[in-house]
Write a protein that holds these residues in place. Structure first.
Motif, PDB file in Angstrom:
ATOM      1  N   GLY A   1      83.759  34.460  26.332  1.00  0.00           N
ATOM      2  CA  GLY A   1      83.260  35.737  25.807  1.00  0.00           C
ATOM      3  C   GLY A   1      82.283  36.482  26.693  1.00  0.00           C
ATOM      4  N   HIS A   2      81.725  35.814  27.719  1.00  0.00           N
ATOM      5  CA  HIS A   2      80.724  36.510  28.538  1.00  0.00           C
ATOM      6  C   HIS A   2      81.365  37.580  29.422  1.00  0.00           C
ATOM      7  CE1 HIS A   2      78.610  32.679  27.537  1.00  0.00           C
ATOM      8  NE2 HIS A   2      77.646  33.549  27.280  1.00  0.00           N
ATOM      9  N   THR A   3      82.536  37.284  29.957  1.00  0.00           N
ATOM     10  CA  THR A   3      83.231  38.280  30.785  1.00  0.00           C
ATOM     11  C   THR A   3      83.707  39.428  29.907  1.00  0.00           C
ATOM     12  OG1 THR A   3      83.928  36.480  32.234  1.00  0.00           O
ATOM     13  CG2 THR A   3      85.076  38.576  32.491  1.00  0.00           C
ATOM     14  N   ALA A   4      84.139  39.089  28.689  1.00  0.00           N
ATOM     15  CA  ALA A   4      84.542  40.136  27.739  1.00  0.00           C
ATOM     16  C   ALA A   4      83.360  41.042  27.427  1.00  0.00           C
ATOM     17  CB  ALA A   4      85.085  39.496  26.462  1.00  0.00           C
ATOM     18  N   GLU A   5      82.186  40.441  27.310  1.00  0.00           N
ATOM     19  CA  GLU A   5      80.991  41.232  27.004  1.00  0.00           C
ATOM     20  C   GLU A   5      80.713  42.224  28.138  1.00  0.00           C
ATOM     21  OE1 GLU A   5      77.574  38.745  26.346  1.00  0.00           O
ATOM     22  OE2 GLU A   5      76.293  40.452  25.836  1.00  0.00           O
ATOM     23  N   ALA A   6      80.863  41.761  29.361  1.00  0.00           N
ATOM     24  CA  ALA A   6      80.664  42.665  30.509  1.00  0.00           C
ATOM     25  C   ALA A   6      81.703  43.786  30.491  1.00  0.00           C
ATOM     26  CB  ALA A   6      80.758  41.866  31.816  1.00  0.00           C
ATOM     27  N   ALA A   7      82.947  43.439  30.142  1.00  0.00           N
ATOM     28  CA  ALA A   7      84.010  44.453  30.087  1.00  0.00           C
ATOM     29  C   ALA A   7      83.682  45.501  29.029  1.00  0.00           C
ATOM     30  CB  ALA A   7      85.347  43.775  29.782  1.00  0.00           C
ATOM     31  N   ARG A   8      83.238  45.039  27.874  1.00  0.00           N
ATOM     32  CA  ARG A   8      82.915  45.988  26.801  1.00  0.00           C
ATOM     33  C   ARG A   8      81.690  46.840  27.156  1.00  0.00           C
ATOM     34  NH1 ARG A   8      84.800  41.673  23.384  1.00  0.00           N
ATOM     35  NH2 ARG A   8      82.698  40.816  23.265  1.00  0.00           N
ATOM     36  N   LYS A   9      80.747  46.198  27.844  1.00  0.00           N
ATOM     37  CA  LYS A   9      79.560  46.944  28.285  1.00  0.00           C
ATOM     38  C   LYS A   9      79.976  48.080  29.223  1.00  0.00           C
ATOM     39  CE  LYS A   9      75.140  47.669  29.228  1.00  0.00           C
ATOM     40  NZ  LYS A   9      74.210  48.148  28.203  1.00  0.00           N
ATOM     41  N   LEU A  10      80.830  47.747  30.174  1.00  0.00           N
ATOM     42  CA  LEU A  10      81.312  48.763  31.123  1.00  0.00           C
ATOM     43  C   LEU A  10      82.068  49.865  30.378  1.00  0.00           C
ATOM     44  CD1 LEU A  10      81.703  49.756  34.044  1.00  0.00           C
ATOM     45  CD2 LEU A  10      83.819  48.387  34.117  1.00  0.00           C
ATOM     46  N   ALA A  11      82.864  49.484  29.400  1.00  0.00           N
ATOM     47  CA  ALA A  11      83.621  50.488  28.635  1.00  0.00           C
ATOM     48  C   ALA A  11      82.666  51.476  27.968  1.00  0.00           C
ATOM     49  CB  ALA A  11      84.502  49.804  27.594  1.00  0.00           C
ATOM     50  N   GLY A  12      81.590  50.936  27.385  1.00  0.00           N
ATOM     51  CA  GLY A  12      80.614  51.807  26.728  1.00  0.00           C
ATOM     52  C   GLY A  12      79.951  52.747  27.719  1.00  0.00           C
ATOM     53  N   LEU A  13      79.618  52.217  28.892  1.00  0.00           N
ATOM     54  CA  LEU A  13      78.981  53.051  29.915  1.00  0.00           C
ATOM     55  C   LEU A  13      79.923  54.158  30.378  1.00  0.00           C
ATOM     56  CD1 LEU A  13      77.305  50.183  31.985  1.00  0.00           C
ATOM     57  CD2 LEU A  13      76.081  51.982  30.719  1.00  0.00           C
ATOM     58  N   LEU A  14      81.176  53.791  30.573  1.00  0.00           N
ATOM     59  CA  LEU A  14      82.159  54.791  31.035  1.00  0.00           C
ATOM     60  C   LEU A  14      82.341  55.890  29.986  1.00  0.00           C
ATOM     61  CD1 LEU A  14      84.773  52.325  32.520  1.00  0.00           C
ATOM     62  CD2 LEU A  14      83.605  54.130  33.815  1.00  0.00           C
ATOM     63  N   GLU A  15      82.395  55.490  28.738  1.00  0.00           N
ATOM     64  CA  GLU A  15      82.561  56.493  27.674  1.00  0.00           C
ATOM     65  C   GLU A  15      81.331  57.394  27.613  1.00  0.00           C
ATOM     66  OE1 GLU A  15      83.571  53.882  24.466  1.00  0.00           O
ATOM     67  OE2 GLU A  15      85.722  54.054  24.895  1.00  0.00           O
ATOM     68  N   ALA A  16      80.158  56.773  27.750  1.00  0.00           N
ATOM     69  CA  ALA A  16      78.922  57.568  27.711  1.00  0.00           C
ATOM     70  C   ALA A  16      78.862  58.555  28.862  1.00  0.00           C
ATOM     71  CB  ALA A  16      77.710  56.630  27.736  1.00  0.00           C
ATOM     72  N   LYS A  17      79.486  58.196  29.970  1.00  0.00           N
ATOM     73  CA  LYS A  17      79.463  59.083  31.143  1.00  0.00           C
ATOM     74  C   LYS A  17      80.640  60.055  31.147  1.00  0.00           C
ATOM     75  CE  LYS A  17      76.944  55.653  33.826  1.00  0.00           C
ATOM     76  NZ  LYS A  17      75.650  56.351  33.879  1.00  0.00           N
ATOM     77  N   GLY A  18      81.414  60.053  30.082  1.00  0.00           N
ATOM     78  CA  GLY A  18      82.456  61.072  29.940  1.00  0.00           C
ATOM     79  C   GLY A  18      83.783  60.733  30.573  1.00  0.00           C
ATOM     80  N   ALA A  19      84.058  59.439  30.805  1.00  0.00           N
ATOM     81  CA  ALA A  19      85.392  59.079  31.326  1.00  0.00           C
ATOM     82  C   ALA A  19      86.446  59.641  30.370  1.00  0.00           C
ATOM     83  CB  ALA A  19      85.529  57.566  31.430  1.00  0.00           C
TER      84      ALA A  19
END
Ligand code: FEO
Length: 388
Positions: free
Chosen positions: A255-273
């Motif tokens: 689950g730790h790698t999944a957590e990093a993936a989800r974190k990145l997804a949130g950042l990308l969405e916040a930045k308007g991807a």
């Protein structure tokens, strides 16, 4: 059977398969698949391909209903894969005067798959040859490797119908009403994707024909807006991204790698991807992940290290992409490892064999779980992936 009209003299006799577990023993098809077959009724009667053994009886019943006691003069074999060719011998035995029409490679494969003796009953056609049925005339064009080497398409000149073999095919039974793009794209990239150059060659031949209807071997008959479907095939076979967006494919053990993936997804969405798509490679439909990797222009691979390499579902995903000639995309890598991280190096080694990739360097390396420095690195990566 749902009544599917093509024209007065060209009839659908194929069958839906909604109970198959895995199409070609590898693709889940939640809405089934259709094995399309057609009959042209004229002075002579031609059957365009047979169907999978899973649908033999339904196909024979459909044939009987359409033929109304007439015999079959020709069986046109576009493709020898058994989802279409399985009943060649059965039909040849049922109609002993029927001629089988194919190219030289078709007949080599018929000899490999079947024991039927077609001496005196084989019509071997080449590029551009024609077969007159009466009012209708079929013209044959070779389409090698779309999807097998013997594939050919047939153009019916009077009603301007292209029988396109696997080309323009789609997963999903005809009884199911669903958008074309998604399941046609998943079908295309997973089944035909490796052969972009050969699809381009076929599209060039098709461009010289006046086409009113496309009759593929799977999925709906296309009667309107043909430029739309041909445009998609042109784009896909040139390996150009269809949409802007970031696919994050992750292979996580605890689950730790999944957590990093989800974190990145949130950042990308916040930045308007424009679009962010997550795929858990250990659980998702791999064919859907492959489809999305081709659909979008950016891909992030996040994987745990495993046995000195990379967690196997990520290796499997990358080998799928490699086999389908994945190219022309921007990629970023995230590895995780608790003692000797190896996933990043392993993923890069597989990517080296692919063309025209823009790989963001350096890759992010996480030790076991995300720390503030990792979050900062993910933030920087999100900036890189959204600033273009
Ligand atoms: Fe639908 Fe390549 O067979």
């Amino acid at each position: 059977m749902k009544d599917i009209t093509i024209t007065d003299s060209i009839r659908y006799v194929g069958a839906d398969d909604t109970t198959i577990d895995l199409f070609e023993s590898q693709y889940v098809v939640p809405n089934g698949v259709s094995y399309n077959s057609y009959v042209i009724l004229d002075d002579k009667v031609a059957v365009m391909d047979t169907v999978d053994t899973r649908a033999t009886q339904q196909w024979l019943d459909n044939l009987d209903r359409v033929l109304q006691g007439r015999t079959v003069d020709y069986l046109i074999v576009s493709h020898m894969e058994p989802d279409h060719a399985a009943n060649i011998q059965l039909l040849a035995e049922k109609y002993p005067t029927m001629q089988v029409v194919g190219n030289a490679k078709t007949f080599t494969m018929i000899g490999q798959f079947f024991t039927v003796d077609l001496t005196g009953r084989s019509i071997v056609v080449k590029e551009g040859d024609t077969l007159c049925l009466g009012r209708h005339t079929l013209q044959f064009f070779m389409a090698p490797m779309v999807h097998w080497p013997e594939v050919m398409v047939s153009y019916e000149q009077t009603e301007k119908i292209l029988f396109s073999a696997d080309g323009f095919g789609k997963f999903g039974a005809l009884s199911v009403d669903e958008p074309w793009d998604c399941e046609a794209r998943r079908y295309y990239f997973n089944i035909v994707g490796k052969y972009g150059a050969q699809v381009q060659a076929l599209l060039k031949k098709a461009a010289s024909l006046d086409i009113a209807i496309i009759c593929p071997l799977h999925g709906p008959i296309l009667k309107e807006n043909l430029g739309y479907y041909i445009g998609k095939y042109d784009l896909w076979s040139r390996y150009e991204p269809e949409d802007q967006g970031v696919v994050i494919a992750y292979a996580s053990i605890h689950g730790h790698t999944a957590e990093a993936a989800r974190k990145l997804a949130g950042l990308l969405e916040a930045k308007g991807a424009p679009k962010v798509v997550l795929h858990d490679l250990a659980r998702c439909d791999m064919a859907e992940a492959v489809e999305d990797a081709f659909r979008y222009d950016r891909l992030v691979l996040a994987a745990a290290s495993y046995d000195g390499g990379v967690f196997p579902c990520m290796e499997d995903f990358l080998l799928h992409l490699k086999a389908k000639a994945y190219q022309k995309r921007t990629l970023a890598l995230i590895e995780n490892g608790s003692w000797a991280p190896s996933a990043g190096k392993c993923m890069k080694a597989i990517l080296e064999g692919m063309k025209a990739l823009n790989i963001v360097e350096p890759f992010i390396s996480i030790r076991s779980s995300m720390k503030p420095a990792d979050e900062a690195a993910l933030e920087a990566l999100a900036n890189r992936l959204t600033e273009a």
